[in-house]
Design a protein around this motif. Structure first.
Motif, mmCIF file in Angstrom:
data_model
loop_
_atom_site.group_PDB
_atom_site.id
_atom_site.type_symbol
_atom_site.label_atom_id
_atom_site.label_comp_id
_atom_site.label_asym_id
_atom_site.label_seq_id
_atom_site.Cartn_x
_atom_site.Cartn_y
_atom_site.Cartn_z
ATOM 1 N N MET A 1 69.737 21.438 111.191
ATOM 2 C CA MET A 1 70.805 22.251 110.666
ATOM 3 C C MET A 1 71.764 22.598 111.802
ATOM 4 S SD MET A 1 70.150 25.344 107.976
ATOM 5 C CE MET A 1 68.917 24.541 106.981
ATOM 6 N N PRO A 2 73.077 22.532 111.556
ATOM 7 C CA PRO A 2 74.045 22.824 112.608
ATOM 8 C C PRO A 2 74.088 24.308 112.967
ATOM 9 C CG PRO A 2 75.132 21.952 110.638
ATOM 10 C CD PRO A 2 73.692 22.051 110.344
ATOM 11 N N THR A 3 74.499 24.593 114.181
ATOM 12 C CA THR A 3 74.675 25.965 114.657
ATOM 13 C C THR A 3 76.163 26.282 114.684
ATOM 14 O OG1 THR A 3 72.687 25.820 116.011
ATOM 15 C CG2 THR A 3 74.259 27.549 116.576
ATOM 16 N N TYR A 4 76.523 27.449 114.174
ATOM 17 C CA TYR A 4 77.910 27.893 114.133
ATOM 18 C C TYR A 4 78.032 29.220 114.869
ATOM 19 C CZ TYR A 4 78.324 24.405 110.476
ATOM 20 O OH TYR A 4 78.305 23.221 109.774
ATOM 21 N N GLN B 1 72.419 29.407 112.447
ATOM 22 C CA GLN B 1 72.255 28.083 111.857
ATOM 23 C C GLN B 1 72.348 28.194 110.344
ATOM 24 O OE1 GLN B 1 68.524 26.473 113.235
ATOM 25 N NE2 GLN B 1 69.491 25.555 115.004
ATOM 26 N N HIS B 2 73.120 27.282 109.759
ATOM 27 C CA HIS B 2 73.174 27.180 108.304
ATOM 28 C C HIS B 2 73.734 25.814 107.932
ATOM 29 C CE1 HIS B 2 77.535 27.935 108.208
ATOM 30 N NE2 HIS B 2 77.362 29.059 108.875
ATOM 31 N N SER B 3 73.644 25.488 106.657
ATOM 32 C CA SER B 3 74.111 24.183 106.202
ATOM 33 C C SER B 3 75.629 24.084 106.326
ATOM 34 C CB SER B 3 73.698 23.946 104.751
ATOM 35 O OG SER B 3 74.451 24.786 103.896
ATOM 36 N N MET B 4 76.126 22.847 106.307
ATOM 37 C CA MET B 4 77.564 22.616 106.422
ATOM 38 C C MET B 4 78.321 23.180 105.223
ATOM 39 S SD MET B 4 77.487 18.766 107.990
ATOM 40 C CE MET B 4 79.249 18.560 107.907
ATOM 41 N N LYS B 5 77.677 23.261 104.084
ATOM 42 C CA LYS B 5 78.317 23.751 102.865
ATOM 43 C C LYS B 5 78.454 25.271 102.852
ATOM 44 C CE LYS B 5 76.606 19.970 100.032
ATOM 45 N NZ LYS B 5 75.768 19.604 98.891
ATOM 46 N N GLU B 6 77.673 25.955 103.659
ATOM 47 C CA GLU B 6 77.652 27.412 103.670
ATOM 48 C C GLU B 6 78.654 27.965 104.674
ATOM 49 O OE1 GLU B 6 74.272 30.916 104.047
ATOM 50 O OE2 GLU B 6 73.772 28.868 104.563
ATOM 51 N N SER B 7 79.137 29.165 104.408
ATOM 52 C CA SER B 7 80.035 29.847 105.322
ATOM 53 C C SER B 7 79.805 31.350 105.196
ATOM 54 C CB SER B 7 81.490 29.505 105.000
ATOM 55 O OG SER B 7 82.351 30.114 105.925
ATOM 56 N N ARG C 1 71.690 37.479 108.727
ATOM 57 C CA ARG C 1 71.198 36.135 109.037
ATOM 58 C C ARG C 1 70.644 36.022 110.451
ATOM 59 N NH1 ARG C 1 72.826 31.874 105.759
ATOM 60 N NH2 ARG C 1 71.455 30.681 107.103
#
Length: 82
Positions: free
Chosen positions: A1-4, A18-24, A34
């Motif tokens: 999972m990517p880190t933002y 970290q969360h999915s690309m679809k999440e914001s 989180r």
């Protein structure tokens, strides 16, 4: 999972999650929940912004090799005899 990374302009803090690309995430409360971070005195509904990071740098070729073009006979220049 990517880190933002998300930044809160109200308290000048940037947190990674970290969360999915679809999440914001959009609020300080969501981000603190989180990351299990204490929100402190910043209101939970304070907006946050995703920080654009460099990501993975891939080398860009400076020259693209030219492949020979083969004619119908396999001659790299041309057929010439047809």
């Amino acid at each position: 999972m990517p880190t933002y990374d998300y930044h809160c302009a109200n308290n000048q803090q940037t947190l990674s999650v970290q969360h999915s690309m679809k999440e914001s995430l959009s609020t300080w409360g969501e981000l603190c929940q989180r990351t299990q971070q204490d929100p402190g005195k910043t209101p939970l509904d304070t907006p946050i912004e995703r920080v654009i990071s460099g990501g993975i740098a891939l080398p860009i070729p400076t020259a693209i090799p030219q492949l020979p073009m083969a004619g119908c006979c396999g001659n790299p220049t041309s057929c010439g005899g047809h």
